[in-house]
Design an enzyme around this catalytic site. Sequence first.
Site, PDB file in Angstrom:
ATOM      1  N   ARG A 160       0.766  -1.371  -0.099  1.00  0.00           N
ATOM      2  CA  ARG A 160      -0.017  -0.134   0.027  1.00  0.00           C
ATOM      3  C   ARG A 160       0.671   1.177   0.148  1.00  0.00           C
ATOM      4  O   ARG A 160       0.597   2.393   0.711  1.00  0.00           O
ATOM      5  CB  ARG A 160      -0.945   0.068   1.243  1.00  0.00           C
ATOM      6  CG  ARG A 160      -1.959  -1.308   1.239  1.00  0.00           C
ATOM      7  CD  ARG A 160      -2.751  -0.990   0.062  1.00  0.00           C
ATOM      8  NE  ARG A 160      -3.597  -2.384  -0.079  1.00  0.00           N
ATOM      9  CZ  ARG A 160      -3.509  -3.800  -0.406  1.00  0.00           C
ATOM     10  NH1 ARG A 160      -2.315  -3.727  -1.104  1.00  0.00           N
ATOM     11  NH2 ARG A 160      -4.179  -4.580  -0.461  1.00  0.00           N
ATOM     12  N   SER A 239     -11.211  -0.265   3.210  1.00  0.00           N
ATOM     13  CA  SER A 239     -10.468  -0.330   4.329  1.00  0.00           C
ATOM     14  C   SER A 239      -9.741   0.957   4.870  1.00  0.00           C
ATOM     15  O   SER A 239      -9.074   1.752   4.170  1.00  0.00           O
ATOM     16  CB  SER A 239      -9.555  -1.151   4.141  1.00  0.00           C
ATOM     17  OG  SER A 239      -9.965  -2.468   3.608  1.00  0.00           O
ATOM     18  N   GLU A 343      -5.468   4.342   5.950  1.00  0.00           N
ATOM     19  CA  GLU A 343      -5.234   4.234   4.800  1.00  0.00           C
ATOM     20  C   GLU A 343      -5.612   5.531   3.960  1.00  0.00           C
ATOM     21  O   GLU A 343      -4.687   5.852   2.840  1.00  0.00           O
ATOM     22  CB  GLU A 343      -5.938   2.960   4.332  1.00  0.00           C
ATOM     23  CG  GLU A 343      -5.329   2.578   2.852  1.00  0.00           C
ATOM     24  CD  GLU A 343      -6.015   1.142   2.280  1.00  0.00           C
ATOM     25  OE1 GLU A 343      -5.982   0.770   1.188  1.00  0.00           O
ATOM     26  OE2 GLU A 343      -5.813   0.500   3.196  1.00  0.00           O
TER      27      GLU A 343
END
Length: 351
Positions: A160, A239, A343
């Site tokens: 990520r 998420s 995130e």
Amino acid sequence: MQELHDAPLAPLTTFRLGGPATRLLTATTDDEVIAAVREADASGTPLLVIGGGSNLVIGDKGFDGTALLLATKGFRLDGTELELAAGEVWTDAVARTVEAGLAGIECLAGIPGSAGAVPVQNVGAYGQEVAQTITEVVAYDRRAQETVTLTAEECAFSYRHSRFKADPERYVVLRVRFRLEDADGLSAPLRYAETARALGTEQGERVALTEARETVLKLRAGKGMVLDPEDHDTWSAGSFFTNPILDDAQLAAFLGRVADRLGPDIHPPAFPAGEGRTKTSAAWLIDKAGFTKGYGEGPARISSKHTLALTNRGSATTEDLLALAREVVAGVRDAFGVTLVNEPVTVGVEL
């Protein structure tokens, strides 16, 4: 190039949260994107680049500067080579590659957002991530004031993360290039256990491309991870927290906390993440810390379908969302000694 003043930004995000921008520009060509960025940089005006708005948390006061919406179009296939303009809708592009019989991004179906965002976050799900197929990224380098082409290696992809995320003020992605696979209508080998189980096969096997895509869409929909205007569980950024990666010392301390809290027979999810590093599950941590599906009484709550998604139930403010996020972070830290990291990108606010 369309220009609006005191323009609402909330409708441009999947959270549907945030105040207005001083000015909003909508660019439909690469040249318009570059011109807008150069103008902002030359005048010292703060710049916010928006794609699909699926990974964005904007403060209630909005953005005092120029917001630039990327609405560029371009889908080009040459054999197994794919080029996407930054403004292309990602999930539509995935569908078109499956229709063309090409494998490599079929398990990334249903992920909201634009193509230009996927290399920034190294988007991944269900055993695939874009780092596996991206060959080049064309971007405008604000520091050098020129268009550059970066190889996959130069993008410095990791979990990520990427060069673009590490230096968010430097690059504006214009185009993304991929190398896919012609496997005679079959998917890439399945790497994710849940997907394989849902398909009635084993990890490492291939299935029909359309079957893989449709199965992932069903799995995502069951978790509220496919956009639906009528379903508040999808008024989210997907998420909200990344899965923590722990070194050996952190892992030992974490396992000790798990044993103390839940008992010696409880084994949290653990996945290799490089030498001396282990990845565990943020969703597991949140749930075991007491934040179950549907947690919350206010207008911002944990999704009723997935503990990893924080949602706007229709009347939330950004501060409502952040209050919930902070409560979850503090609760997980207190329970397990692990600090969750958000995130989504935050604008004008901090977690």
